[in-house]
Scaffold this active site. Structure first.
Site, PDB file in Angstrom:
ATOM      1  N   VAL A   1       2.425   1.795  -3.496  1.00 46.84           N
ATOM      2  CA  VAL A   1       1.749   2.071  -4.594  1.00 46.84           C
ATOM      3  C   VAL A   1       1.322   3.582  -4.190  1.00 46.84           C
ATOM      4  O   VAL A   1       1.433   4.522  -5.114  1.00 46.84           O
ATOM      5  CB  VAL A   1       0.359   1.420  -4.420  1.00 46.84           C
ATOM      6  CG1 VAL A   1      -0.793   1.794  -5.407  1.00 46.84           C
ATOM      7  CG2 VAL A   1       0.810  -0.230  -4.790  1.00 46.84           C
TER       8      VAL A   1
ATOM      9  N   GLU B   1      10.389 -21.854  30.509  1.00 38.23           N
ATOM     10  CA  GLU B   1      11.394 -22.423  31.441  1.00 38.23           C
ATOM     11  C   GLU B   1      12.651 -22.633  30.638  1.00 38.23           C
ATOM     12  O   GLU B   1      13.884 -22.372  31.181  1.00 38.23           O
ATOM     13  CB  GLU B   1      11.016 -23.593  32.118  1.00 38.23           C
ATOM     14  CG  GLU B   1      10.185 -23.513  33.300  1.00 38.23           C
ATOM     15  CD  GLU B   1       8.782 -22.921  33.073  1.00 38.23           C
ATOM     16  OE1 GLU B   1       8.175 -22.856  32.030  1.00 38.23           O
ATOM     17  OE2 GLU B   1       8.322 -21.944  34.128  1.00 38.23           O
TER      18      GLU B   1
ATOM     19  N   ARG C   1      -0.346 -22.013  28.593  1.00 41.50           N
ATOM     20  CA  ARG C   1       0.090 -22.062  29.929  1.00 41.50           C
ATOM     21  C   ARG C   1      -1.162 -22.295  30.863  1.00 41.50           C
ATOM     22  O   ARG C   1      -0.964 -23.217  31.919  1.00 41.50           O
ATOM     23  CB  ARG C   1       0.708 -20.749  30.305  1.00 41.50           C
ATOM     24  CG  ARG C   1       1.318 -20.475  31.784  1.00 41.50           C
ATOM     25  CD  ARG C   1       1.903 -19.082  31.817  1.00 41.50           C
ATOM     26  NE  ARG C   1       3.177 -19.103  31.041  1.00 41.50           N
ATOM     27  CZ  ARG C   1       4.425 -19.621  31.674  1.00 41.50           C
ATOM     28  NH1 ARG C   1       4.318 -20.505  32.803  1.00 41.50           N
ATOM     29  NH2 ARG C   1       5.452 -19.532  31.010  1.00 41.50           N
TER      30      ARG C   1
ATOM     31  N   ARG D   1       0.790  -1.366  -0.134  1.00 44.04           N
ATOM     32  CA  ARG D   1       0.103   0.007   0.020  1.00 44.04           C
ATOM     33  C   ARG D   1       0.706   1.306   0.244  1.00 44.04           C
ATOM     34  O   ARG D   1       0.638   2.219  -0.837  1.00 44.04           O
ATOM     35  CB  ARG D   1      -0.896  -0.195   1.361  1.00 44.04           C
ATOM     36  CG  ARG D   1      -1.678   1.285   1.541  1.00 44.04           C
ATOM     37  CD  ARG D   1      -2.537   1.108   2.749  1.00 44.04           C
ATOM     38  NE  ARG D   1      -3.391   1.995   3.065  1.00 44.04           N
ATOM     39  CZ  ARG D   1      -3.121   3.115   3.923  1.00 44.04           C
ATOM     40  NH1 ARG D   1      -1.715   2.904   4.612  1.00 44.04           N
ATOM     41  NH2 ARG D   1      -3.776   4.155   4.214  1.00 44.04           N
TER      42      ARG D   1
ATOM     43  N   ARG E   1      11.758 -27.362  43.491  1.00 43.83           N
ATOM     44  CA  ARG E   1      11.208 -25.811  44.088  1.00 43.83           C
ATOM     45  C   ARG E   1       9.709 -25.901  44.183  1.00 43.83           C
ATOM     46  O   ARG E   1       9.396 -24.789  44.669  1.00 43.83           O
ATOM     47  CB  ARG E   1      11.831 -24.731  43.276  1.00 43.83           C
ATOM     48  CG  ARG E   1      13.203 -24.363  43.323  1.00 43.83           C
ATOM     49  CD  ARG E   1      13.390 -22.913  43.355  1.00 43.83           C
ATOM     50  NE  ARG E   1      12.973 -22.532  41.880  1.00 43.83           N
ATOM     51  CZ  ARG E   1      12.152 -22.217  41.514  1.00 43.83           C
ATOM     52  NH1 ARG E   1      11.249 -21.719  42.206  1.00 43.83           N
ATOM     53  NH2 ARG E   1      11.783 -21.959  40.173  1.00 43.83           N
TER      54      ARG E   1
ATOM     55  N   GLY F   1      10.847 -20.135  12.118  1.00 44.29           N
ATOM     56  CA  GLY F   1      12.221 -19.316  12.290  1.00 44.29           C
ATOM     57  C   GLY F   1      12.971 -19.813  11.292  1.00 44.29           C
ATOM     58  O   GLY F   1      14.320 -19.339  11.102  1.00 44.29           O
ATOM     59  N   ARG F   2      12.794 -20.726  10.435  1.00 44.34           N
ATOM     60  CA  ARG F   2      13.899 -21.384   9.587  1.00 44.34           C
ATOM     61  C   ARG F   2      15.127 -21.885  10.395  1.00 44.34           C
ATOM     62  O   ARG F   2      15.150 -22.515  11.563  1.00 44.34           O
ATOM     63  CB  ARG F   2      14.041 -20.654   8.297  1.00 44.34           C
ATOM     64  CG  ARG F   2      14.596 -21.203   7.263  1.00 44.34           C
ATOM     65  CD  ARG F   2      14.897 -20.275   6.165  1.00 44.34           C
ATOM     66  NE  ARG F   2      13.615 -19.774   5.632  1.00 44.34           N
ATOM     67  CZ  ARG F   2      12.873 -20.422   4.636  1.00 44.34           C
ATOM     68  NH1 ARG F   2      13.357 -21.636   4.136  1.00 44.34           N
ATOM     69  NH2 ARG F   2      11.793 -19.899   4.264  1.00 44.34           N
TER      70      ARG F   2
ATOM     71  N   ASP G   1      10.804 -14.573  10.186  1.00 45.27           N
ATOM     72  CA  ASP G   1      12.136 -14.943  11.033  1.00 45.27           C
ATOM     73  C   ASP G   1      12.927 -13.870  11.554  1.00 45.27           C
ATOM     74  O   ASP G   1      14.017 -14.361  12.335  1.00 45.27           O
ATOM     75  CB  ASP G   1      12.930 -15.934   9.905  1.00 45.27           C
ATOM     76  CG  ASP G   1      12.105 -17.020   9.344  1.00 45.27           C
ATOM     77  OD1 ASP G   1      10.893 -17.171   9.673  1.00 45.27           O
ATOM     78  OD2 ASP G   1      12.324 -17.192   8.041  1.00 45.27           O
TER      79      ASP G   1
ATOM     80  N   LYS H   1       7.585 -26.259  41.275  1.00 43.95           N
ATOM     81  CA  LYS H   1       7.067 -25.952  40.072  1.00 43.95           C
ATOM     82  C   LYS H   1       6.390 -27.176  39.441  1.00 43.95           C
ATOM     83  O   LYS H   1       6.612 -28.261  39.626  1.00 43.95           O
ATOM     84  CB  LYS H   1       8.112 -25.876  39.048  1.00 43.95           C
ATOM     85  CG  LYS H   1       8.420 -24.233  38.637  1.00 43.95           C
ATOM     86  CD  LYS H   1       9.108 -23.934  37.509  1.00 43.95           C
ATOM     87  CE  LYS H   1       9.729 -22.379  37.547  1.00 43.95           C
ATOM     88  NZ  LYS H   1      10.131 -22.201  36.269  1.00 43.95           N
TER      89      LYS H   1
HETATM   90  O1  F6P Z   1      10.515 -17.882   6.240  1.00 40.60           O
HETATM   91  C1  F6P Z   1       9.236 -17.888   6.811  1.00 40.60           C
HETATM   92  C2  F6P Z   1       8.920 -19.316   7.127  1.00 40.60           C
HETATM   93  O2  F6P Z   1       7.894 -19.250   7.697  1.00 40.60           O
HETATM   94  C3  F6P Z   1       9.908 -20.216   8.067  1.00 40.60           C
HETATM   95  O3  F6P Z   1       9.778 -19.716   9.390  1.00 40.60           O
HETATM   96  C4  F6P Z   1       9.717 -21.564   7.643  1.00 40.60           C
HETATM   97  O4  F6P Z   1      10.602 -22.385   8.138  1.00 40.60           O
HETATM   98  C5  F6P Z   1       9.312 -21.492   6.455  1.00 40.60           C
HETATM   99  O5  F6P Z   1       8.989 -20.073   6.049  1.00 40.60           O
HETATM  100  C6  F6P Z   1       8.185 -22.358   6.088  1.00 40.60           C
HETATM  101  O6  F6P Z   1       7.843 -22.442   4.523  1.00 40.60           O
HETATM  102  P1  F6P Z   1       6.890 -23.019   3.688  1.00 40.60           P
HETATM  103  O7  F6P Z   1       5.618 -22.006   4.105  1.00 40.60           O
HETATM  104  O8  F6P Z   1       7.280 -22.842   2.661  1.00 40.60           O
HETATM  105  O9  F6P Z   1       6.411 -24.308   4.459  1.00 40.60           O
END
Ligand code: F6P
Length: 318
Positions: A23, A186, A153, A20, A210, A169-170, A126, A212
């Site tokens: 553009v 934890e 939780r 957006r 403790r 997070g790849r 990521d 938990k």
């Molecule tokens: O890069 C973003 C991401 O969501 C990563 O965290 C994850 O490993 C990957 O893409 C998953 O990719 P896809 O949608 O191709 O399965």
């Protein structure tokens, strides 16, 4: 000037706000703006359409990307990159804004080598792109992950259970670390800082001693499989463990105000830079300042995890 915009790689909440901004800033500054659909795949297929002010109405609050996205195999080959550059030239387009992650910027560099003026905008949950504190989508994904941990939780407390939560997070642990700290986990397992399941179990034992009654272990997908970690913890603790893989849930949803703001600022800045004749740069944010780094540097350097934050998390999780 005729400029264009595409989204590429995994989608991220806030990409629409960035589109957006491109553009509307482009049109405000007198440019013709074109949207390229389905990332580099759509570019190769010539899916390029003129956009106007209303093409991006009512999207600032929507997750995903109205331009759609792809991880294009064809564009990874030199013939694909030649064709991509030819498509842009053929459409009479002078500049391209690429919203995506590292792989998308590698593609962008290839187009630049072939004479296309380009600016990159980091969009990935990521947050693993060098040269920026935050990428678009990360804040929303952190909030989604924390919301999930909050819910888990509740049930973990009721049943006095150990929960393992696998976070996306790849290959990087930025998302898991943020979710783990904000969710009060934890233990946090991330690829950058090794932590054995034995050590996780030793901490769980100390916690139980403790008093938990329940625990949350956040595992980055790049560190280990949540399912396997769960099975190993069951063995060493001799108690039942539940595993939740958050998966693509973290990629959707309405973007946070932070992501919308970041996306709006970066999208507008990308246009400004193209109109100034700049190229081959990827935007970032440092503190509250939008910066631009050479794309080659961005893809060749690795963003470092915040070790202080990780160590702090260990203290706070005691
Ligand atoms: O890069 C973003 C991401 O969501 C990563 O965290 C994850 O490993 C990957 O893409 C998953 O990719 P896809 O949608 O191709 O399965």
């Amino acid at each position: 000037m005729r400029i264009s915009v595409l989204t590429s790689g995994g989608d991220a909440p806030g990409m629409n706000a960035a589109i957006r901004a491109v553009v509307r800033r482009g049109i405000s500054r007198g440019a013709d703006v074109f949207g390229i659909y389905r990332g580099y795949d759509g570019l190769l297929d010539g899916e390029i359409n003129r956009m106007n002010l209303s093409s991006v109405a009512d999207i600032i609050h929507r997750g995903g990307t109205i331009l759609h996205t792809a991880r294009s195999e064809r564009f990874m080959r030199p013939e694909g990159q030649d064709l991509g550059a030819a498509r842009i030239r053929g459409a009479g387009i002078d500049g391209l804004v690429v919203i995506g992650g590292e792989g998308s910027f590698r593609g962008m560099i290839e187009l630049e080598k072939r004479g296309v003026r380009t600016i990159g905008v980091p969009g990935t949950i990521d947050n693993d792109i060098w040269g920026t504190d935050y990428s678009i989508g990360f804040d929303t994904a952190v909030n989604t992950g924390v919301e999930a941990v909050n819910r888990l939780r509740d049930t973990a407390t009721s049943h006095e259970r150990i929960f393992v939560v696998e976070v996306m997070g790849r290959k990087a642990g930025f998302l898991a670390l943020a979710v783990g700290v904000a969710g009060g986990a934890e233990s946090i397992m991330i690829p950058e800082i090794p932590l054995s399941v034995e050590e996780v179990c030793a901490r769980l034992e100390r916690g139980i001693a403790r008093g938990k009654k329940h625990s949350i272990i956040v595992v980055a997908e790049g560190a280990a499989s949540g399912l396997e970690v769960g099975q190993k913890i069951e063995k060493c603790m001799g108690t039942e463990v539940r595993v939740t893989v958050l998966g693509h849930v973290q990629r959707g949803g309405t973007p946070t105000a932070f992501d919308r703001l970041l996306a709006s600022r970066m999208g507008a800045k990308a246009v400004d830079l193209l109109l100034e004749g700049k190229s081959g740069l990827v935007l970032g944010i440092h503190g509250d300042t939008i910066v631009a780094n050479p794309a080659e540097e961005v893809v060749s350097k690795q963003k470092e995890i915040d070790r202080e934050l990780y160590e702090m998390a260990e203290d706070l999780a005691r």
